[in-house]
Design a protein around this motif. Structure first.
Motif, PDB file in Angstrom:
ATOM      1  N   ARG A  95     -12.031   9.366  -4.703  1.00 23.66           N
ATOM      2  CA  ARG A  95     -10.824   8.718  -4.171  1.00 23.66           C
ATOM      3  C   ARG A  95     -11.162   7.855  -2.964  1.00 23.66           C
ATOM      4  O   ARG A  95     -10.646   6.743  -2.810  1.00 23.66           O
ATOM      5  CB  ARG A  95      -9.776   9.765  -3.783  1.00 23.66           C
ATOM      6  CG  ARG A  95      -9.067  10.393  -4.949  1.00 23.66           C
ATOM      7  CD  ARG A  95      -7.762  11.038  -4.526  1.00 23.66           C
ATOM      8  NE  ARG A  95      -7.914  12.031  -3.477  1.00 23.66           N
ATOM      9  CZ  ARG A  95      -8.224  13.300  -3.670  1.00 23.66           C
ATOM     10  NH1 ARG A  95      -8.443  13.740  -4.910  1.00 23.66           N
ATOM     11  NH2 ARG A  95      -8.317  14.151  -2.662  1.00 23.66           N
ATOM     12  N   ALA A  96     -12.038   8.362  -2.101  1.00 20.29           N
ATOM     13  CA  ALA A  96     -12.436   7.595  -0.922  1.00 20.29           C
ATOM     14  C   ALA A  96     -13.125   6.297  -1.324  1.00 20.29           C
ATOM     15  O   ALA A  96     -12.899   5.242  -0.706  1.00 20.29           O
ATOM     16  CB  ALA A  96     -13.353   8.426  -0.033  1.00 20.29           C
TER      17      ALA A  96
ATOM     18  N   GLU B   3       1.056   4.058  -3.092  1.00 20.49           N
ATOM     19  CA  GLU B   3       0.829   5.492  -2.865  1.00 20.49           C
ATOM     20  C   GLU B   3       2.040   6.306  -3.302  1.00 20.49           C
ATOM     21  O   GLU B   3       1.902   7.400  -3.870  1.00 20.49           O
ATOM     22  CB  GLU B   3       0.509   5.743  -1.388  1.00 20.49           C
ATOM     23  CG  GLU B   3      -0.827   5.162  -0.926  1.00 20.49           C
ATOM     24  CD  GLU B   3      -2.027   6.007  -1.334  1.00 20.49           C
ATOM     25  OE1 GLU B   3      -1.829   7.125  -1.850  1.00 20.49           O
ATOM     26  OE2 GLU B   3      -3.168   5.543  -1.131  1.00 20.49           O
TER      27      GLU B   3
ATOM     28  N   GLU C 196       2.018   6.625  -6.999  1.00 20.49           N
ATOM     29  CA  GLU C 196       0.996   7.583  -7.433  1.00 20.49           C
ATOM     30  C   GLU C 196       1.479   9.016  -7.258  1.00 20.49           C
ATOM     31  O   GLU C 196       1.188   9.883  -8.095  1.00 20.49           O
ATOM     32  CB  GLU C 196      -0.299   7.329  -6.656  1.00 20.49           C
ATOM     33  CG  GLU C 196      -1.488   8.134  -7.116  1.00 20.49           C
ATOM     34  CD  GLU C 196      -2.032   7.717  -8.475  1.00 20.49           C
ATOM     35  OE1 GLU C 196      -3.015   8.335  -8.908  1.00 20.49           O
ATOM     36  OE2 GLU C 196      -1.486   6.796  -9.122  1.00 20.49           O
TER      37      GLU C 196
ATOM     38  N   THR D 163      -8.246   1.777 -11.841  1.00 24.46           N
ATOM     39  CA  THR D 163      -7.842   2.533 -10.666  1.00 24.46           C
ATOM     40  C   THR D 163      -7.170   1.580  -9.686  1.00 24.46           C
ATOM     41  O   THR D 163      -7.011   0.393  -9.955  1.00 24.46           O
ATOM     42  CB  THR D 163      -9.042   3.192  -9.969  1.00 24.46           C
ATOM     43  OG1 THR D 163      -9.897   2.158  -9.457  1.00 24.46           O
ATOM     44  CG2 THR D 163      -9.820   4.092 -10.912  1.00 24.46           C
ATOM     45  N   LEU D 164      -6.811   2.133  -8.544  1.00 22.68           N
ATOM     46  CA  LEU D 164      -6.210   1.325  -7.486  1.00 22.68           C
ATOM     47  C   LEU D 164      -7.127   0.164  -7.087  1.00 22.68           C
ATOM     48  O   LEU D 164      -6.644  -0.911  -6.711  1.00 22.68           O
ATOM     49  CB  LEU D 164      -5.945   2.220  -6.273  1.00 22.68           C
ATOM     50  CG  LEU D 164      -4.885   1.778  -5.281  1.00 22.68           C
ATOM     51  CD1 LEU D 164      -3.506   1.730  -5.928  1.00 22.68           C
ATOM     52  CD2 LEU D 164      -4.868   2.719  -4.077  1.00 22.68           C
TER      53      LEU D 164
ATOM     54  N   PRO E 167       0.818  -1.224   0.000  1.00 29.98           N
ATOM     55  CA  PRO E 167       0.000   0.000   0.000  1.00 29.98           C
ATOM     56  C   PRO E 167       0.848   1.269   0.000  1.00 29.98           C
ATOM     57  O   PRO E 167       0.530   2.240  -0.706  1.00 29.98           O
ATOM     58  CB  PRO E 167      -0.820  -0.120   1.296  1.00 29.98           C
ATOM     59  CG  PRO E 167      -0.864  -1.585   1.591  1.00 29.98           C
ATOM     60  CD  PRO E 167       0.470  -2.108   1.151  1.00 29.98           C
TER      61      PRO E 167
ATOM     62  N   TYR F 132      -5.923  -3.885  -6.946  1.00 31.86           N
ATOM     63  CA  TYR F 132      -6.091  -4.798  -5.810  1.00 31.86           C
ATOM     64  C   TYR F 132      -6.985  -5.986  -6.164  1.00 31.86           C
ATOM     65  O   TYR F 132      -6.738  -7.118  -5.730  1.00 31.86           O
ATOM     66  CB  TYR F 132      -6.692  -4.060  -4.619  1.00 31.86           C
ATOM     67  CG  TYR F 132      -5.695  -3.358  -3.747  1.00 31.86           C
ATOM     68  CD1 TYR F 132      -5.299  -3.905  -2.522  1.00 31.86           C
ATOM     69  CD2 TYR F 132      -5.139  -2.136  -4.117  1.00 31.86           C
ATOM     70  CE1 TYR F 132      -4.391  -3.256  -1.706  1.00 31.86           C
ATOM     71  CE2 TYR F 132      -4.228  -1.482  -3.309  1.00 31.86           C
ATOM     72  CZ  TYR F 132      -3.858  -2.042  -2.106  1.00 31.86           C
ATOM     73  OH  TYR F 132      -2.945  -1.399  -1.303  1.00 31.86           O
TER      74      TYR F 132
ATOM     75  N   ARG G 203     -10.457   3.888  -2.716  1.00 35.50           N
ATOM     76  CA  ARG G 203      -9.632   3.372  -1.615  1.00 35.50           C
ATOM     77  C   ARG G 203     -10.412   2.365  -0.775  1.00 35.50           C
ATOM     78  O   ARG G 203      -9.840   1.391  -0.276  1.00 35.50           O
ATOM     79  CB  ARG G 203      -9.134   4.526  -0.748  1.00 35.50           C
ATOM     80  CG  ARG G 203      -7.988   5.316  -1.375  1.00 35.50           C
ATOM     81  CD  ARG G 203      -7.447   6.332  -0.393  1.00 35.50           C
ATOM     82  NE  ARG G 203      -6.189   6.910  -0.852  1.00 35.50           N
ATOM     83  CZ  ARG G 203      -6.003   8.203  -1.132  1.00 35.50           C
ATOM     84  NH1 ARG G 203      -7.011   9.056  -0.999  1.00 35.50           N
ATOM     85  NH2 ARG G 203      -4.825   8.652  -1.517  1.00 35.50           N
TER      86      ARG G 203
ATOM     87  N   LEU H 169      -5.825   7.017  -8.943  1.00 34.90           N
ATOM     88  CA  LEU H 169      -6.824   7.555  -8.033  1.00 34.90           C
ATOM     89  C   LEU H 169      -7.534   8.719  -8.721  1.00 34.90           C
ATOM     90  O   LEU H 169      -6.891   9.531  -9.391  1.00 34.90           O
ATOM     91  CB  LEU H 169      -6.172   8.050  -6.742  1.00 34.90           C
ATOM     92  CG  LEU H 169      -5.681   6.968  -5.773  1.00 34.90           C
ATOM     93  CD1 LEU H 169      -4.815   7.585  -4.686  1.00 34.90           C
ATOM     94  CD2 LEU H 169      -6.868   6.230  -5.152  1.00 34.90           C
TER      95      LEU H 169
ATOM     96  N   ALA I 249     -10.412  -0.931  -2.605  1.00 32.79           N
ATOM     97  CA  ALA I 249      -9.085  -1.541  -2.492  1.00 32.79           C
ATOM     98  C   ALA I 249      -8.858  -2.098  -1.100  1.00 32.79           C
ATOM     99  O   ALA I 249      -8.276  -3.178  -0.930  1.00 32.79           O
ATOM    100  CB  ALA I 249      -8.011  -0.509  -2.839  1.00 32.79           C
ATOM    101  N   ALA I 250      -9.354  -1.391  -0.081  1.00 33.19           N
ATOM    102  CA  ALA I 250      -9.113  -1.814   1.302  1.00 33.19           C
ATOM    103  C   ALA I 250      -9.862  -3.091   1.654  1.00 33.19           C
ATOM    104  O   ALA I 250      -9.410  -3.844   2.529  1.00 33.19           O
ATOM    105  CB  ALA I 250      -9.500  -0.693   2.266  1.00 33.19           C
TER     106      ALA I 250
END
Length: 212
Positions: free
Chosen positions: A89-90, A70, A73, A161-162, A66, A166, A93, A82, A96-97
């Motif tokens: 973005r939130a 970042e 990026e 995207t991210l 992670p 993932y 993320r 992102l 991905a999380a």
């Protein structure tokens, strides 16, 4: 750049995808987890945690995927992984999380080895363990994808995207643990869209120099 990783490692896989998407050349340095090279003095001098991946870049040694993603990026912002908008973005993320925080950590190699050696789990039990956490996470991702009216071919919008970086390695892992990904139609469609891109195809575990 030098990428120290293992062909089948999901964290190494996601970093290969990101480097490919950003068009950044790198040298692959295999770390054979099966032979416990990650626990040797030479590798631990590079990464004291003894985990993969590790990225050497411009005299820096970067660990933890992670943080590396970042860093990539911020240092290499084009093409972006992102969105520009803070709310978007939130959301990316968060998707991905689900993989990076809730599925992968409980299914990585050292956890599975502990299940086998410390708790006597056989391979069928290990597969059930992996399938449980994959299914829980994929159910949530599928619901979030279904609720997003703005979604294109990818997890968010019309470009990777991210979240896709993932997701695709986790889909690969799910298949390895004999989880039927087809039951999550939106995830399967995102995976198919990603694998139409060269950056994702070239990152596949089977195509890495240490794949056996």
């Amino acid at each position: 750049m030098k990428l120290h990783g293992f062909f089948r490692s999901g964290t190494s896989h996601r970093l290969r995808i990101a480097l490919n998407l950003k068009g950044l050349p790198y040298e692959t340095v295999p770390v054979d987890l099966r032979r416990e090279q990650h626990l040797g003095d030479a590798y631990k001098a590079l990464n004291p945690q003894g985990l993969v991946p590790t990225l050497e870049a411009g005299g820096r040694v970067l660990t933890q995927s992670p943080a590396i993603l970042e860093w990539l990026e911020e240092r290499h912002p084009e093409p972006p992984l992102l969105p520009r908008d803070a709310d978007a973005r939130a959301r990316v993320r968060a998707l991905a999380a689900i993989v990076g925080c809730d599925i992968h950590p409980v299914n990585n190699r050292r956890i599975l080895e502990a299940l086998r050696h410390d708790f006597g789990a056989n391979e069928a039990a290990v597969q059930r363990w992996c399938g449980r956490w994959i299914a829980d996470g994929f159910d949530a991702i599928e619901a979030l994808l279904a609720a997003d009216a703005r979604r294109g071919d990818f997890c968010f919008g019309d470009a990777p995207t991210l979240a896709d970086v993932y997701l695709v390695p986790q889909v690969e892992s799910a298949r390895r643990f004999q989880v039927d990904v087809a039951r999550w139609s939106r995830i399967a469609a995102v995976d198919a869209a990603c694998l139409r891109l060269d950056a994702f195809r070239r990152a596949a575990p089977a195509l890495q120099p240490d794949a056996t």
